[in-house]
Write an enzyme that holds these catalytic residues in place. Structure first.
Site, short mmCIF file in Angstrom:
data_model
loop_
_atom_site.label_atom_id
_atom_site.label_comp_id
_atom_site.label_asym_id
_atom_site.label_seq_id
_atom_site.Cartn_x
_atom_site.Cartn_y
_atom_site.Cartn_z
N ASP A 1 15.62 -0.17 -5.69
CA ASP A 1 14.45 -0.18 -6.59
C ASP A 1 14.47 -1.43 -7.48
O ASP A 1 13.48 -2.14 -7.60
CB ASP A 1 14.36 1.11 -7.41
CG ASP A 1 15.69 1.57 -8.01
OD1 ASP A 1 16.73 0.92 -7.75
OD2 ASP A 1 15.69 2.56 -8.75
N ASP B 1 7.53 -5.45 3.69
CA ASP B 1 6.09 -5.50 3.40
C ASP B 1 5.86 -6.04 1.99
O ASP B 1 4.92 -6.81 1.75
CB ASP B 1 5.46 -4.11 3.53
CG ASP B 1 5.08 -3.78 4.98
OD1 ASP B 1 5.80 -4.22 5.89
OD2 ASP B 1 4.07 -3.08 5.19
N ASP C 1 11.77 -1.39 5.90
CA ASP C 1 10.34 -1.35 6.22
C ASP C 1 9.52 -1.67 4.96
O ASP C 1 8.60 -2.49 4.99
CB ASP C 1 9.99 0.04 6.78
CG ASP C 1 8.69 0.05 7.56
OD1 ASP C 1 8.18 -1.05 7.87
OD2 ASP C 1 8.19 1.14 7.86
N LYS D 1 20.74 2.85 -2.25
CA LYS D 1 20.45 3.68 -3.43
C LYS D 1 21.58 4.71 -3.51
O LYS D 1 21.35 5.93 -3.54
CB LYS D 1 19.06 4.33 -3.25
CG LYS D 1 18.52 5.00 -4.47
CD LYS D 1 18.12 4.06 -5.60
CE LYS D 1 17.69 4.86 -6.82
NZ LYS D 1 17.71 4.07 -8.07
N TYR E 1 13.86 7.80 9.41
CA TYR E 1 13.06 7.63 10.62
C TYR E 1 13.73 8.25 11.84
O TYR E 1 13.31 8.01 12.97
CB TYR E 1 12.79 6.14 10.89
CG TYR E 1 11.75 5.49 9.98
CD1 TYR E 1 11.32 6.10 8.81
CD2 TYR E 1 11.19 4.26 10.30
CE1 TYR E 1 10.37 5.51 7.99
CE2 TYR E 1 10.25 3.65 9.48
CZ TYR E 1 9.85 4.28 8.32
OH TYR E 1 8.90 3.69 7.51
#
Ligand code: GGG
Length: 325
Positions: A198, A226, A222, A166, A120
């Site tokens: 993951d 969610d 983010d 990751k 971002y």
């Protein structure tokens, strides 16, 4: 001295839930001065600019900002606004509430998301027709700052930390994030482990009760928050705080919800709980707690908006919360 609150509803249901949260603030703490400003798709259409200078300057100088949602112009609105308040941490608590039909009622955790870099950071380009690139930025200084915030947050509440990453694929960027977070963690008497993001996504769905404070790089925070919203009944319940050294910006985690915008049925819970976080950031702890209790009591007994299986309007839920206050 009167505290100034910037109010930036943005687009879509931001324009419905932010006034509801403002009404809650006005009820619980009548001394604030509110200043409204525009940002987002609507103001871009009208003026050509998604984030007018006066809106950015207001957020940069107000004691705190209450923000709603940004749609197509999110990158030009939320990211610069978060920078305007110098926020480096995005704190997203996720919990199941009595009375709300939650796929996993054991869920009660908080994501501490790095708020300034990762994918971002805004370094995206079309390098040739049909070929685009994105540069992922991870620095030791930003990783250290967010890790210290997460470990201090966890230490105060006696909670363990899980570091999401990751690093087996993004060895340089997430390698640095993980190594830095582990080094910071060694300074604290806080149990911690780390998890590949993951696999963590699956484990969060299966056993959210195993997690308390999840420290995440920007995009992972983010997405995973969610995902966790799905465990408690949806995005209408998730507040967030963008925290800096001096000021913060508080916003529901949800976006503009164009499918229901304008219908008056958006769930104001996330915006109201964001207002509770705003109050606490200004040391109005008792007022913050009153808002939280009134919201929770309303979730427990209704009225509830359609996303939670009810048929109430935003106004009816707001009246119920304000009535309790
Ligand atoms: N109120 C949050 C909002 O407008 N979300 C839309 C969005 O695109 N969010 C990305 C982010 O939170 O970084």
């Amino acid at each position: 001295m009167t505290e100034e609150i910037a109010v930036i509803p943005g687009d879509g249901i931001g324009r419905e839930v932010v006034p509801a949260a403002r009404e809650v603030l006005e009820t619980v703490e009548p001394g604030f001065e509110f200043v409204e400003a525009e940002a987002g798709d609507g103001v871009k259409e009208a003026t050509g600019e998604a984030l007018p200078d006066e809106t950015r300057e207001l957020a940069a100088s107000a004691d705190a900002t209450l923000f709603g949602a940004a749609g197509e112009t999110a990158a030009d609105v939320i990211l610069p606004l978060r920078r305007a308040v110098d926020s480096y941490a995005n704190v997203r608590p996720v919990r199941a509430y009595p009375g709300v039909d939650a796929p996993n009622p054991e869920t009660d955790l908080v994501f501490v998301r790095e708020n300034t870099e990762g994918v971002y950071a805004g370094h995206e380009a079309e390098v040739a027709p049909g070929v685009t690139t994105l540069t992922r930025v991870v620095t030791e200084s930003a990783s250290e700052e967010i890790a210290r915030y997460a470990f201090e947050y966890a230490a105060e509440r006696e909670l363990p930390v899980t570091i999401a990453h990751k690093a087996n694929v993004m060895a340089e960027t997430d390698g640095l994030f993980l190594e830095t977070a582990r080094r910071v963690g060694a300074d604290f008497d806080v149990p911690h482990d780390d998890a590949l993001m993951d696999a963590l996504a699956m484990h969060l769905v299966q056993r959210p009760e195993d997690y308390e404070v999840v420290l995440c790089p920007n995009l992972a925070g983010d997405v995973l928050s969610d995902l966790a919203a799905g465990l408690v009944g949806g995005l209408g319940l998730l507040p967030s705080a963008n925290v800096g050294e001096e000021r913060g910006l508080f916003e529901p985690v949800h976006g503009t919800a164009p499918d229901i915008a304008g219908e008056g049925v958006a769930n104001p819970t996330a915006a109201m709980l964001s207002a509770a976080m705003l109050l606490e950031s200004l040391d109005h702890d008792a007022a913050g707690e009153r808002v939280r209790s009134a919201v929770q009591a309303t979730l427990a007994s209704g009225p509830r908006t359609p996303d939670l299986g009810g048929d109430a309007t935003t106004a009816a839920v707001t009246d119920a919360v304000v009535g309790r206050l």
